[in-house]
Design a protein around this motif. Structure first.
Motif: not given
Lengths: 103, 272
Positions: B175-177, B237-238
């Motif tokens: 994910g993005p993070h 968590q996106r």
């Protein structure tokens, strides 16, 4: 129609302890929806409890009471097998009455 | 000399006030939250969902006008008591590992005649206009396992496979993070804002977390199922949305449920 209440009533010494869970949105009238419009107030206004037909509690409620409220109170007297009846009325005029047997 | 004395006396007074403030409560925020939870314990609105779910379980519903009283949750048709303590598990009739929600969908389709899409729509409630039948049913079934020790099986190869996949998802970062479940739930003493996060890689943390879901969330005024918990963790968590009753959600549930084995189930609980 509103969902039933959950009522428990038990004799503790010379008093009866009553615990009630009510199913209600209890909208305060202070919140706004996604479009910015005020969501109108909608909450329980009066609560009345009777034991064998005699009022043992009457209350006036406002917007500060929580959603799905929990009410606990005691009154003198009461015996196993007696009936406790709770009635609420809300700002839309909806009403609900439920009964429990003291255990 | 005189002014020196007075200053000292003021200092002492100030100290007393500080001590009094500490004695009067105002412990750490975490202690205060624990007290708040204890105060809520007595009147858990989850009982309203349990009652609605029990009613729904017994009602004849759906196109076939059948109740769920013949639904087999793993301990035989209609047996609800203790069923949740052994889920997820492999079901031969469906030839798949199923958690409680997936099994309920299965029963609603095969016995009540709903389409799968209908049975799966609106799994999470939102206020009075959008009550979720699924969460009520979950509340009822899980309440019938209160006090029973978790005993999730790992005998069928598909159950073992689900556990392995669940474990992989738990530790998978993306994910993005560049986030994973273990980022928050893999160490002791982590928190999100003021909420303590359980360390799910340790026995104590895994047991305490799993056995207190589903729960009534006071801040939402809703009863939340374990499927909701996972769905919302994925959102935080996106990650892409975790599909309701998907194989991934069942695998992750299997991993977390199995790790709680031996602990006494104590839900529906109540959380802030």
């Amino acid at each position: 129609m509103a969902d039933p209440m959950k009522i428990r009533a038990n004799v503790v010494g010379d008093t009866t302890e009553v615990k009630v869970l009510m199913s209600h949105e209890m909208e305060t009238g202070q919140r706004k929806d996604a479009q910015g419009k005020t969501i109108p107030a909608w909450h329980i206004q009066t609560v009345n409890a009777t034991w064998n037909g005699k009022t043992v509690l009457s209350a006036q409620w406002g917007p500060a009471v929580a959603k799905n409220p929990f009410l606990s109170f005691k009154f003198k007297g009461g015996a196993k097998g007696d009936k406790v009846q709770i009635t609420w009325t809300d700002t839309r005029g909806d009403t609900r009455t439920d009964e429990a047997t003291i255990g | 000399m005189r002014s020196h004395h007075r200053r000292a006396a003021q200092g002492v007074a100030a100290l007393f006030i500080l001590a009094a403030a500490t004695a009067l409560g105002q412990g750490s925020p975490v202690d205060e939250i624990a007290k708040y939870r204890a105060a809520l314990q007595d009147g858990n609105p989850a009982e309203l969902w349990e009652a609605r779910g029990e009613d729904m379980w017994k009602q004849a519903r759906g196109p076939k006008k059948a109740s769920l009283e013949r639904c087999d949750l793993g301990l035989g048709p209609g047996v609800v008591k203790g069923a949740y303590s052994e889920l997820p598990k492999y079901f031969a009739d469906a030839d798949r590992v199923q958690d409680l929600e997936t099994r309920l969908v299965w029963c609603m389709v095969t016995q009540q005649g709903y389409t799968e899409a209908d049975a799966k729509k609106n799994p999470f409630g939102a206020g009075n206009d959008k009550k979720a039948d699924m969460e009520a049913l979950v509340a009822y079934v899980t309440s019938e396992s209160r006090g029973i020790r978790m005993n999730v099986p790992q005998s069928h190869p598909k159950e073992q496979e689900a556990y392995r996949i669940g474990e992989k998802i738990f530790y998978y970062r993306g994910g993005p993070h560049d986030f994973g479940c273990a980022t928050c739930h893999g160490d002791d003493g982590k928190r999100i804002r003021l909420q303590d996060l359980p360390n799910l890689t340790k026995v104590d943390g895994a047991r305490k977390a799993y056995t207190t879901w589903p729960a009534y969330r006071v801040s939402q005024g809703e009863l939340r199922s374990f499927q909701w918990r996972l769905n919302d963790c994925f959102r935080q968590q996106r990650f892409p949305e975790l599909e309701f009753a998907s194989d991934a959600s069942i695998a992750l549930t299997m991993f977390l449920a199995r790790n709680a084995n031996g602990a006494e189930f104590d839900a529906p609980a109540i959380k802030r």
